[in-house]
Scaffold this motif. Structure first.
Motif, PDB file in Angstrom:
ATOM      1  N   ALA A 173       0.835  -1.208   0.000  1.00 36.59           N
ATOM      2  CA  ALA A 173       0.000   0.000   0.000  1.00 36.59           C
ATOM      3  C   ALA A 173       0.869   1.258   0.000  1.00 36.59           C
ATOM      4  O   ALA A 173       0.558   2.243  -0.681  1.00 36.59           O
ATOM      5  CB  ALA A 173      -0.927  -0.016   1.219  1.00 36.59           C
ATOM      6  N   ALA A 174       1.970   1.224   0.740  1.00 35.12           N
ATOM      7  CA  ALA A 174       2.860   2.397   0.791  1.00 35.12           C
ATOM      8  C   ALA A 174       3.513   2.646  -0.569  1.00 35.12           C
ATOM      9  O   ALA A 174       3.666   3.797  -0.997  1.00 35.12           O
ATOM     10  CB  ALA A 174       3.933   2.188   1.862  1.00 35.12           C
ATOM     11  N   PHE A 175       3.899   1.576  -1.253  1.00 35.12           N
ATOM     12  CA  PHE A 175       4.498   1.762  -2.585  1.00 35.12           C
ATOM     13  C   PHE A 175       3.470   2.347  -3.562  1.00 35.12           C
ATOM     14  O   PHE A 175       3.786   3.253  -4.333  1.00 35.12           O
ATOM     15  CB  PHE A 175       5.079   0.449  -3.115  1.00 35.12           C
ATOM     16  CG  PHE A 175       6.415   0.117  -2.511  1.00 35.12           C
ATOM     17  CD1 PHE A 175       7.534   0.874  -2.820  1.00 35.12           C
ATOM     18  CD2 PHE A 175       6.555  -0.929  -1.625  1.00 35.12           C
ATOM     19  CE1 PHE A 175       8.782   0.588  -2.252  1.00 35.12           C
ATOM     20  CE2 PHE A 175       7.789  -1.232  -1.059  1.00 35.12           C
ATOM     21  CZ  PHE A 175       8.901  -0.472  -1.368  1.00 35.12           C
ATOM     22  N   VAL A 176       2.245   1.822  -3.518  1.00 32.33           N
ATOM     23  CA  VAL A 176       1.200   2.375  -4.393  1.00 32.33           C
ATOM     24  C   VAL A 176       1.001   3.859  -4.075  1.00 32.33           C
ATOM     25  O   VAL A 176       0.957   4.706  -4.976  1.00 32.33           O
ATOM     26  CB  VAL A 176      -0.114   1.585  -4.234  1.00 32.33           C
ATOM     27  CG1 VAL A 176      -1.260   2.306  -4.954  1.00 32.33           C
ATOM     28  CG2 VAL A 176       0.040   0.158  -4.777  1.00 32.33           C
ATOM     29  N   ALA A 177       0.917   4.170  -2.777  1.00 40.54           N
ATOM     30  CA  ALA A 177       0.663   5.558  -2.359  1.00 40.54           C
ATOM     31  C   ALA A 177       1.818   6.487  -2.738  1.00 40.54           C
ATOM     32  O   ALA A 177       1.622   7.694  -2.876  1.00 40.54           O
ATOM     33  CB  ALA A 177       0.428   5.607  -0.847  1.00 40.54           C
ATOM     34  N   GLU A 195      -3.366 -14.698  -9.788  1.00 39.55           N
ATOM     35  CA  GLU A 195      -2.735 -14.210  -8.551  1.00 39.55           C
ATOM     36  C   GLU A 195      -2.328 -12.739  -8.708  1.00 39.55           C
ATOM     37  O   GLU A 195      -2.508 -11.925  -7.805  1.00 39.55           O
ATOM     38  CB  GLU A 195      -1.504 -15.082  -8.288  1.00 39.55           C
ATOM     39  CG  GLU A 195      -1.143 -15.269  -6.835  1.00 39.55           C
ATOM     40  CD  GLU A 195       0.078 -16.187  -6.695  1.00 39.55           C
ATOM     41  OE1 GLU A 195       0.304 -17.057  -7.572  1.00 39.55           O
ATOM     42  OE2 GLU A 195       0.793 -16.011  -5.709  1.00 39.55           O
ATOM     43  N   ILE A 196      -1.786 -12.412  -9.875  1.00 41.39           N
ATOM     44  CA  ILE A 196      -1.386 -11.016 -10.135  1.00 41.39           C
ATOM     45  C   ILE A 196      -2.619 -10.112 -10.195  1.00 41.39           C
ATOM     46  O   ILE A 196      -2.643  -9.027  -9.583  1.00 41.39           O
ATOM     47  CB  ILE A 196      -0.609 -10.906 -11.462  1.00 41.39           C
ATOM     48  CG1 ILE A 196       0.649 -11.752 -11.403  1.00 41.39           C
ATOM     49  CG2 ILE A 196      -0.263  -9.449 -11.755  1.00 41.39           C
ATOM     50  CD1 ILE A 196       1.358 -11.877 -12.747  1.00 41.39           C
ATOM     51  N   GLU A 201      -5.905  -5.758  -8.042  1.00 39.96           N
ATOM     52  CA  GLU A 201      -7.199  -5.216  -7.621  1.00 39.96           C
ATOM     53  C   GLU A 201      -7.181  -4.830  -6.142  1.00 39.96           C
ATOM     54  O   GLU A 201      -7.615  -3.755  -5.753  1.00 39.96           O
ATOM     55  CB  GLU A 201      -8.293  -6.248  -7.885  1.00 39.96           C
ATOM     56  CG  GLU A 201      -9.675  -5.700  -7.610  1.00 39.96           C
ATOM     57  CD  GLU A 201     -10.758  -6.737  -7.855  1.00 39.96           C
ATOM     58  OE1 GLU A 201     -10.440  -7.849  -8.338  1.00 39.96           O
ATOM     59  OE2 GLU A 201     -11.916  -6.427  -7.533  1.00 39.96           O
ATOM     60  N   ARG A 202      -6.609  -5.731  -5.339  1.00 39.24           N
ATOM     61  CA  ARG A 202      -6.588  -5.505  -3.886  1.00 39.24           C
ATOM     62  C   ARG A 202      -5.829  -4.241  -3.504  1.00 39.24           C
ATOM     63  O   ARG A 202      -6.219  -3.517  -2.593  1.00 39.24           O
ATOM     64  CB  ARG A 202      -5.943  -6.740  -3.240  1.00 39.24           C
ATOM     65  CG  ARG A 202      -5.856  -6.717  -1.741  1.00 39.24           C
ATOM     66  CD  ARG A 202      -5.308  -8.062  -1.258  1.00 39.24           C
ATOM     67  NE  ARG A 202      -4.887  -8.004   0.121  1.00 39.24           N
ATOM     68  CZ  ARG A 202      -4.051  -8.874   0.683  1.00 39.24           C
ATOM     69  NH1 ARG A 202      -3.583  -9.889  -0.022  1.00 39.24           N
ATOM     70  NH2 ARG A 202      -3.714  -8.751   1.944  1.00 39.24           N
ATOM     71  N   PHE A 203      -4.723  -3.968  -4.216  1.00 37.90           N
ATOM     72  CA  PHE A 203      -3.885  -2.827  -3.832  1.00 37.90           C
ATOM     73  C   PHE A 203      -3.979  -1.664  -4.823  1.00 37.90           C
ATOM     74  O   PHE A 203      -3.218  -0.706  -4.715  1.00 37.90           O
ATOM     75  CB  PHE A 203      -2.430  -3.278  -3.686  1.00 37.90           C
ATOM     76  CG  PHE A 203      -2.240  -4.247  -2.543  1.00 37.90           C
ATOM     77  CD1 PHE A 203      -2.239  -3.804  -1.234  1.00 37.90           C
ATOM     78  CD2 PHE A 203      -2.118  -5.602  -2.783  1.00 37.90           C
ATOM     79  CE1 PHE A 203      -2.101  -4.692  -0.179  1.00 37.90           C
ATOM     80  CE2 PHE A 203      -1.974  -6.507  -1.742  1.00 37.90           C
ATOM     81  CZ  PHE A 203      -1.973  -6.048  -0.432  1.00 37.90           C
ATOM     82  N   ALA A 204      -4.886  -1.759  -5.765  1.00 37.90           N
ATOM     83  CA  ALA A 204      -5.074  -0.697  -6.769  1.00 37.90           C
ATOM     84  C   ALA A 204      -3.772  -0.381  -7.503  1.00 37.90           C
ATOM     85  O   ALA A 204      -3.411   0.785  -7.710  1.00 37.90           O
ATOM     86  CB  ALA A 204      -5.648   0.564  -6.112  1.00 37.90           C
ATOM     87  N   MET A 205      -3.057  -1.436  -7.881  1.00 35.03           N
ATOM     88  CA  MET A 205      -1.837  -1.251  -8.676  1.00 35.03           C
ATOM     89  C   MET A 205      -2.251  -0.900 -10.103  1.00 35.03           C
ATOM     90  O   MET A 205      -3.164  -1.530 -10.652  1.00 35.03           O
ATOM     91  CB  MET A 205      -1.026  -2.557  -8.727  1.00 35.03           C
ATOM     92  CG  MET A 205      -0.544  -3.046  -7.387  1.00 35.03           C
ATOM     93  SD  MET A 205       0.106  -4.747  -7.552  1.00 35.03           S
ATOM     94  CE  MET A 205       0.600  -5.061  -5.855  1.00 35.03           C
ATOM     95  N   THR A 206      -1.562   0.054 -10.695  1.00 33.57           N
ATOM     96  CA  THR A 206      -1.917   0.432 -12.062  1.00 33.57           C
ATOM     97  C   THR A 206      -0.844   0.032 -13.071  1.00 33.57           C
ATOM     98  O   THR A 206      -1.129  -0.632 -14.053  1.00 33.57           O
ATOM     99  CB  THR A 206      -2.196   1.939 -12.155  1.00 33.57           C
ATOM    100  OG1 THR A 206      -1.118   2.639 -11.547  1.00 33.57           O
ATOM    101  CG2 THR A 206      -3.497   2.301 -11.484  1.00 33.57           C
TER     102      THR A 206
END
Ligand code: SF4
Length: 253
Positions: A173-177, A195-196, A201-206
């Motif tokens: 979450a910190a890396f995404v933020a 898995e990816i 989706e869980r961490f809103a990675m773009t």
């Protein structure tokens, strides 16, 4: 953390003006991810808090085990691990004309104090700095401010070991933020795409890149063909491994 890491890092806790490193090399090409093909200097730090390939369920092995597997490799051997002052690292960088520095490992964020200082020094001199990380340790605000980008490579079940060690929600979450993370996954089998997608989706990675595992050009090429269509269908970017294509598993390229 691997057995012995805290002991081995004890010296740094007393005098943090340095980093334990395995290699410095370059100019070479960034072989993976968004900066693929760019000329870069690499600083490979020692130590890792994971041991990919050694846990139950592992389907591939770490190709830089000399940075952390000190049951197999002797950490007192300077070809395996040596402590280098930050000023020496800066002098090595400045003696070359390339302006992109990639700090890799091992897991660079383990050596937090030295890493933050080195990145701050590079940033102050106008260098672009990418940090390659397994995404399990939370970056500090200072590190986020000074780095150009994090190439975050969370480890899937095929790396072996327990999920609680590989996937640390607060760190991801910190890396995404941070707004500076690009996520890069090693994929061998099509069943790993779910898995990816679940993690994305869980961490809103773009920004997501997938890349085959392999230490030979043939293996990587075959892997690219295996995963390309699924990557397209999922909306993920695809990365070759240019350094493997050029130099196979030669260390320091
Ligand atoms: S996180 Fe990276 S350096 Fe650490 S064991 Fe896994 S593949 Fe190797």
């Amino acid at each position: 953390m691997n057995a012995g890491v805290l002991h081995l890092l004890g010296q740094q806790a007393v005098d943090d003006h340095g980093l334990f490193i395995a290699d410095t090399f370059g100019p070479t090409f960034q072989g993976e991810g968004p900066s693929l093909g760019r000329q870069a200097l690499f600083i490979r730090l020692s130590h890792c808090n994971l041991s990919c390939g050694q846990g139950p369920g592992a389907r591939w092995a770490c190709d830089t085990a000399y940075t952390w597997d000190f049951k197999t490799y002797d950490p007192q051997d300077p070809k395996i691990r040596r402590r280098v002052l930050l000023d020496e690292l800066m002098a090595w960088v400045k003696a070359r004309t390339v302006r992109l520095v990639v700090i890799t490992g091992g897991e660079p964020l383990i050596q937090r104090v030295g890493l933050e200082r080195l990145v701050a020094m590079l940033h102050a001199e106008g260098y672009e700095v990418e940090i390659e990380t397994n995404g399990t340790l939370i970056p500090s605000e200072d590190l986020v401010a000074a780095v150009t980008a994090f190439n975050v490579s969370p480890k899937l079940a095929a790396a072996g070991g327990r999920e609680i060690m590989r996937i640390v929600p607060a760190a991801l979450a910190a890396f995404v933020a941070s707004g500076k993370a690009r996520f890069k996954f090693v994929v061998n089998e099509l069943d790993e795409f779910k898995e990816i997608a679940d993690l994305a989706e869980r961490f809103a990675m773009t920004e997501i890149w997938v890349m085959p595992e392999g230490t030979s050009a043939d293996t990587v090429r075959q892997g690219l063909r295996t995963i390309a269509e699924e990557a397209l269908a999922r909306g993920f970017n695809l990365s070759p491994r240019l350094h493997v294509e050029l130099w196979e598993d030669e260390r320091g390229r």
